[in-house]
Design an enzyme around this catalytic site. Structure first.
Site, PDB file in Angstrom:
ATOM      1  N   CYS A 150       0.826  -1.216   0.000  1.00  0.00           N
ATOM      2  CA  CYS A 150       0.000   0.000   0.000  1.00  0.00           C
ATOM      3  C   CYS A 150       0.863   1.269   0.000  1.00  0.00           C
ATOM      4  O   CYS A 150       0.646   2.174  -0.815  1.00  0.00           O
ATOM      5  CB  CYS A 150      -0.953  -0.023   1.178  1.00  0.00           C
ATOM      6  SG  CYS A 150      -0.195  -0.541   2.744  1.00  0.00           S
TER       7      CYS A 150
HETATM    8  N1  LIG Z   1      -4.263  -4.356   5.117  1.00  0.00           N
HETATM    9  C1  LIG Z   1      -3.754  -3.702   4.098  1.00  0.00           C
HETATM   10  O1  LIG Z   1      -3.959  -2.490   3.917  1.00  0.00           O
HETATM   11  C2  LIG Z   1      -2.910  -4.416   3.105  1.00  0.00           C
HETATM   12  C3  LIG Z   1      -2.647  -5.777   3.199  1.00  0.00           C
HETATM   13  N2  LIG Z   1      -1.855  -6.370   2.253  1.00  0.00           N
HETATM   14  C4  LIG Z   1      -1.476  -7.768   2.350  1.00  0.00           C
HETATM   15  O2  LIG Z   1      -2.563  -8.651   2.371  1.00  0.00           O
HETATM   16  C5  LIG Z   1      -2.246  -9.775   3.181  1.00  0.00           C
HETATM   17  C6  LIG Z   1      -3.339  -9.926   4.217  1.00  0.00           C
HETATM   18  O3  LIG Z   1      -3.343  -8.777   5.027  1.00  0.00           O
HETATM   19  P1  LIG Z   1      -4.578  -8.359   5.913  1.00  0.00           P
HETATM   20  O4  LIG Z   1      -5.847  -8.772   5.286  1.00  0.00           O
HETATM   21  O5  LIG Z   1      -4.373  -6.964   6.270  1.00  0.00           O
HETATM   22  O6  LIG Z   1      -4.339  -9.291   7.207  1.00  0.00           O
HETATM   23  P2  LIG Z   1      -5.437  -9.856   8.215  1.00  0.00           P
HETATM   24  O7  LIG Z   1      -4.695 -10.168   9.461  1.00  0.00           O
HETATM   25  O8  LIG Z   1      -6.592  -8.942   8.309  1.00  0.00           O
HETATM   26  O9  LIG Z   1      -5.914 -11.224   7.523  1.00  0.00           O
HETATM   27  C7  LIG Z   1      -5.055 -12.328   7.394  1.00  0.00           C
HETATM   28  C8  LIG Z   1      -5.796 -13.461   6.711  1.00  0.00           C
HETATM   29  O10 LIG Z   1      -4.911 -14.562   6.535  1.00  0.00           O
HETATM   30  C9  LIG Z   1      -5.424 -15.723   7.201  1.00  0.00           C
HETATM   31  N3  LIG Z   1      -4.293 -16.457   7.759  1.00  0.00           N
HETATM   32  C10 LIG Z   1      -3.575 -16.151   8.865  1.00  0.00           C
HETATM   33  N4  LIG Z   1      -2.566 -17.046   9.036  1.00  0.00           N
HETATM   34  C11 LIG Z   1      -2.678 -17.949   8.022  1.00  0.00           C
HETATM   35  C12 LIG Z   1      -1.941 -19.083   7.647  1.00  0.00           C
HETATM   36  N5  LIG Z   1      -0.885 -19.514   8.351  1.00  0.00           N
HETATM   37  N6  LIG Z   1      -2.345 -19.763   6.544  1.00  0.00           N
HETATM   38  C13 LIG Z   1      -3.404 -19.371   5.821  1.00  0.00           C
HETATM   39  N7  LIG Z   1      -4.142 -18.276   6.153  1.00  0.00           N
HETATM   40  C14 LIG Z   1      -3.771 -17.579   7.210  1.00  0.00           C
HETATM   41  C15 LIG Z   1      -6.378 -15.205   8.250  1.00  0.00           C
HETATM   42  O11 LIG Z   1      -7.327 -16.211   8.512  1.00  0.00           O
HETATM   43  P3  LIG Z   1      -8.087 -16.347   9.946  1.00  0.00           P
HETATM   44  O12 LIG Z   1      -8.681 -14.993  10.239  1.00  0.00           O
HETATM   45  O13 LIG Z   1      -9.160 -17.350   9.642  1.00  0.00           O
HETATM   46  O14 LIG Z   1      -7.097 -16.783  10.942  1.00  0.00           O
HETATM   47  C16 LIG Z   1      -6.973 -13.992   7.515  1.00  0.00           C
HETATM   48  O15 LIG Z   1      -7.977 -14.408   6.645  1.00  0.00           O
HETATM   49  C17 LIG Z   1      -0.885  -9.526   3.816  1.00  0.00           C
HETATM   50  O16 LIG Z   1       0.119 -10.206   3.122  1.00  0.00           O
HETATM   51  C18 LIG Z   1      -0.742  -8.041   3.654  1.00  0.00           C
HETATM   52  O17 LIG Z   1       0.579  -7.723   3.482  1.00  0.00           O
HETATM   53  C19 LIG Z   1      -1.389  -5.670   1.186  1.00  0.00           C
HETATM   54  C20 LIG Z   1      -1.593  -4.329   1.066  1.00  0.00           C
HETATM   55  C21 LIG Z   1      -2.350  -3.596   2.055  1.00  0.00           C
HETATM   56  C1  LIG Z   2      -0.409   0.826   9.339  1.00  0.00           C
HETATM   57  C2  LIG Z   2       0.451  -0.389   9.109  1.00  0.00           C
HETATM   58  O1  LIG Z   2       0.875  -1.040  10.060  1.00  0.00           O
HETATM   59  N1  LIG Z   2       0.723  -0.711   7.848  1.00  0.00           N
HETATM   60  C3  LIG Z   2       1.526  -1.863   7.493  1.00  0.00           C
HETATM   61  C4  LIG Z   2       1.847  -1.917   6.025  1.00  0.00           C
HETATM   62  C5  LIG Z   2       0.744  -2.165   5.189  1.00  0.00           C
HETATM   63  C6  LIG Z   2       0.749  -3.483   4.421  1.00  0.00           C
HETATM   64  O2  LIG Z   2      -0.180  -4.234   4.513  1.00  0.00           O
HETATM   65  O3  LIG Z   2       1.793  -3.761   3.676  1.00  0.00           O
HETATM   66  P1  LIG Z   2       2.028  -5.140   2.947  1.00  0.00           P
HETATM   67  O4  LIG Z   2       1.131  -5.176   1.818  1.00  0.00           O
HETATM   68  O5  LIG Z   2       3.435  -5.199   2.532  1.00  0.00           O
HETATM   69  O6  LIG Z   2       1.713  -6.134   3.969  1.00  0.00           O
HETATM   70  C7  LIG Z   2       2.894  -1.803   8.104  1.00  0.00           C
HETATM   71  O7  LIG Z   2       3.464  -0.734   8.212  1.00  0.00           O
HETATM   72  O8  LIG Z   2       3.426  -2.883   8.352  1.00  0.00           O
END
Ligand SMILES: NC(=O)C1=CN([C@@H]2O[C@H](COP(=O)(O)OP(=O)(O)OC[C@H]3O[C@@H](n4cnc5c(N)ncnc54)[C@H](OP(=O)(O)O)[C@@H]3O)[C@@H](O)[C@H]2O)C=CC1
Ligand SMILES: CC(=O)N[C@@H](CCC(=O)OP(=O)(O)O)C(=O)O
EC number: 1.2.1.38
Length: 350
Positions: A150
Site C-alpha cells: 500500500c
Molecule cells: N491491510 C492492508 O492495507 C494491506 C494488506 N496487504 C497484504 O494482504 C495480506 C493480508 O493482510 P490483511 O488482510 O491486512 O491481514 P489480516 O490479518 O486482516 O488477515 C489475514 C488473513 O490470513 C489468514 N491467515 C492467517 N494465518 C494464516 C496461515 N498460516 N495460513 C493461511 N491463512 C492464514 C487469516 O485467517 P483467519 O482470520 O481465519 O485466521 C486472515 O484471513 C498480507 O500479506 C498483507 O501484506 C497488502 C496491502 C495492504
Molecule cells: C499501518 C500499518 O501497520 N501498515 C503496514 C503496512 C501495510 C501493508 O499491509 O503492507 P504489505 O502489503 O506489505 O503487507 C505496516 O506498516 O506494516
C-alpha cells in the site's frame, strides 16, 4: 464471456474482505471457495457482516483441495504464506491466475527480501502496478501477479513522473501517514483503540520499514536506464487514527532550471491517460476521504522555490487501490477484460 470462477484465500481478513467487496461488483466473476485459518468453519457473515450477499458462505481451510480448480485465486495471506500454496496451484494447473496480495513475490532482490522479511525468497512475479512504464504489457495475460504494497503504491505513483522526467535528483524523502487497517485484523498491542485514538506516531523509522526496498525498486525502475543510478529512498511511516487511507508527502531536490510550471506539466502529462491516477486541479491537495473505497490515487505536486525541492502529495485507500482494487485491476488485465471492470474512481464524502 463465461464467468470466471474465483477463490479468495484469507477471506476473513481485511484484504480478503475487500477483494470480495470488489468481486461482488464485478460482472464477469463467480465467487468460489473462501478460505481462512483460525476462522475456518465460521460463516462469513459473522466475520464480514458488510458482505451481505455472502453472509451464509462458510470459510474452509486454505489448501490445494479447497483452492484448486478455480480460474483465479487471490491470496490475501500473511507474508511468507503464499509461496507454497502458489507453487502447488500452478503445478496443478499452470493456467490458473494466481494474484498475491502479500509481499512474497514483489521484490527482485532475494537478499533484500531476506533482510527485510526474513526467511527464503519465494521468487519474483510480474508487479501489479500497471501505471509504471511498460508494466501494463507485462500484466496482460499474466498468470502470476504480485500486488504492490500500500505505501509503495502511493509513494511510487506520487514520485514516478518527476523521477522519470529527470526533474529531481534521485534521492527522495517519503513521509506517509496510514490508517490502522494497513496493519491487518490480527490483534496487536499498538493497535488497541486506547493506543491509537487521539494519537499520531512514527514507526519503523530510519529506513527499517519493509516497504523501503519496494519503493526503491519501483523508482529505480523508472529512472532513465542510461543514468545507471539507483534511487535513494528515506521512508518514514506514521500511524494515524483513521480506519483507511494513506496520505504520502514526498519531496526531492529539483535539478537546476526546473520551474513550477515544469513540475505541473510533468505530472499532468504523465497521468493524462491513466484512468485511476487523478492529478488534482492546481492548488488543490489530496485528502484520504476523497479516495475512500475507490480505486483512484489523487496526486498533486509543486515546487518549493526557496528550498528548491519538489513537494508531491498522494492519497490512496490502502485497502482499495492499495490492495484489493489493484488486485482486481490486475485480474482484469490478466483475463483480457476492460481494465476498469468492477472498479470505481468515486470516493466517499464527507
Ligand atoms: N491491510 C492492508 O492495507 C494491506 C494488506 N496487504 C497484504 O494482504 C495480506 C493480508 O493482510 P490483511 O488482510 O491486512 O491481514 P489480516 O490479518 O486482516 O488477515 C489475514 C488473513 O490470513 C489468514 N491467515 C492467517 N494465518 C494464516 C496461515 N498460516 N495460513 C493461511 N491463512 C492464514 C487469516 O485467517 P483467519 O482470520 O481465519 O485466521 C486472515 O484471513 C498480507 O500479506 C498483507 O501484506 C497488502 C496491502 C495492504
Ligand atoms: C499501518 C500499518 O501497520 N501498515 C503496514 C503496512 C501495510 C501493508 O499491509 O503492507 P504489505 O502489503 O506489505 O503487507 C505496516 O506498516 O506494516
Amino acid at each position: 464471456m463465461t464467468r470466471k470462477r474465483v477463490a479468495v484465500a484469507g477471506a476473513s481478513g481485511y484484504a480478503g474482505g475487500e477483494v470480495l467487496r470488489h468481486l461482488l461488483a464485478h460482472p464477469d466473476v463467480e465467487i468460489g471457495a473462501l478460505t481462512g485459518a483460525s476462522n475456518a468453519g465460521e460463516r462469513l457473515g459473522v466475520l464480514q457482516p458488510h458482505l451481505v450477499p455472502l453472509a451464509e458462505r462458510v470459510l474452509v481451510e486454505t489448501n490445494l483441495d479447497t483452492l484448486g480448480g478455480h480460474d483465479v485465486v487471490f491470496l490475501a495471506l500473511p507474508h511468507g504464506q503464499s509461496g507454497a500454496i502458489a507453487q502447488q496451484l500452478q503445478a496443478q494447473d499452470p493456467s490458473t491466475v494466481v494474484i498475491d496480495c502479500g509481499a512474497d513475490f514483489r521484490l527482485q532482490d532475494a537478499e533484500e527480501w531476506t533482510r527485510f522479511y526474513g526467511g527464503d525468497h519465494a521468487g519474483t512475479w510480474p508487479y501489479g502496478l500497471p501505471e509504471l512504464p511498460g508494466q501494463r504489457e507485462q500484466l496482460r495475460g499474466a498468470t502470476r501477479i504480485a500486488v504492490p504494497g500500500c505505501y509503495p503504491t502511493v509513494s511510487t505513483l506520487t514520485l514516478a513522473p518527476a523521477i522519470a522526467a529527470g526533474i529531481v535528483e534521485p534521492d527522495v524523502v517519503v513521509v506517509a501517514a496510514s490508517g490502522t487497517s494497513g496493519a491487518g485484523k490480527a490483534a496487536k498491542p499498538h493497535l488497541l483503540g486506547s493506543e491509537v485514538m487521539g494519537n499520531a506516531s512514527a514507526y519503523a523509522v530510519g529506513g527499517s520499514h519493509r516497504h523501503t526496498p519496494e519503493i526503491t525498486q519501483n523508482l529505480t525502475g523508472v529512472l532513465a536506464e542510461a543514468t545507471g543510478r539507483k534511487v535513494t529512498v528515506s521512508f518514514t511511516p506514521l500511524l494515524v487514527p483513521m480506519p483507511r487511507g494513506i496520505l504520502a508527502t514526498c519531496s526531492a531536490r529539483v535539478v537546476d532550471g526546473v520551474t513550477a510550471d515544469d513540475v505541473r506539466e510533468t505530472y499532468v502529462k504523465a497521468y493524462a491517460d491513466e484512468p485511476f491516477v487523478h492529478v488534482l486541479p492546481d492548488g488543490l491537495w489530496p485528502q484520504t476521504k476523497s479516495v475512500t473505497g475507490s480505486n483512484a490515487v489523487h496526486v498533486q505536486a509543486t515546487l518549493d522555490e526557496a528550498a528548491r525541492r519538489l513537494v508531491a502529495v498522494g492519497a490512496v485507500d490502502n485497502l482499495a487501490k492499495g490492495t484489493a482494487g489493484a488486485a482486481v485491476q490486475c485480474m482484469n488485465l490478466a483475463l483480457g477484460l476492460d481494465e476498469g471492470t468492477g472498479l470505481t474512481t468515486i470516493g466517499l464524502a464527507p
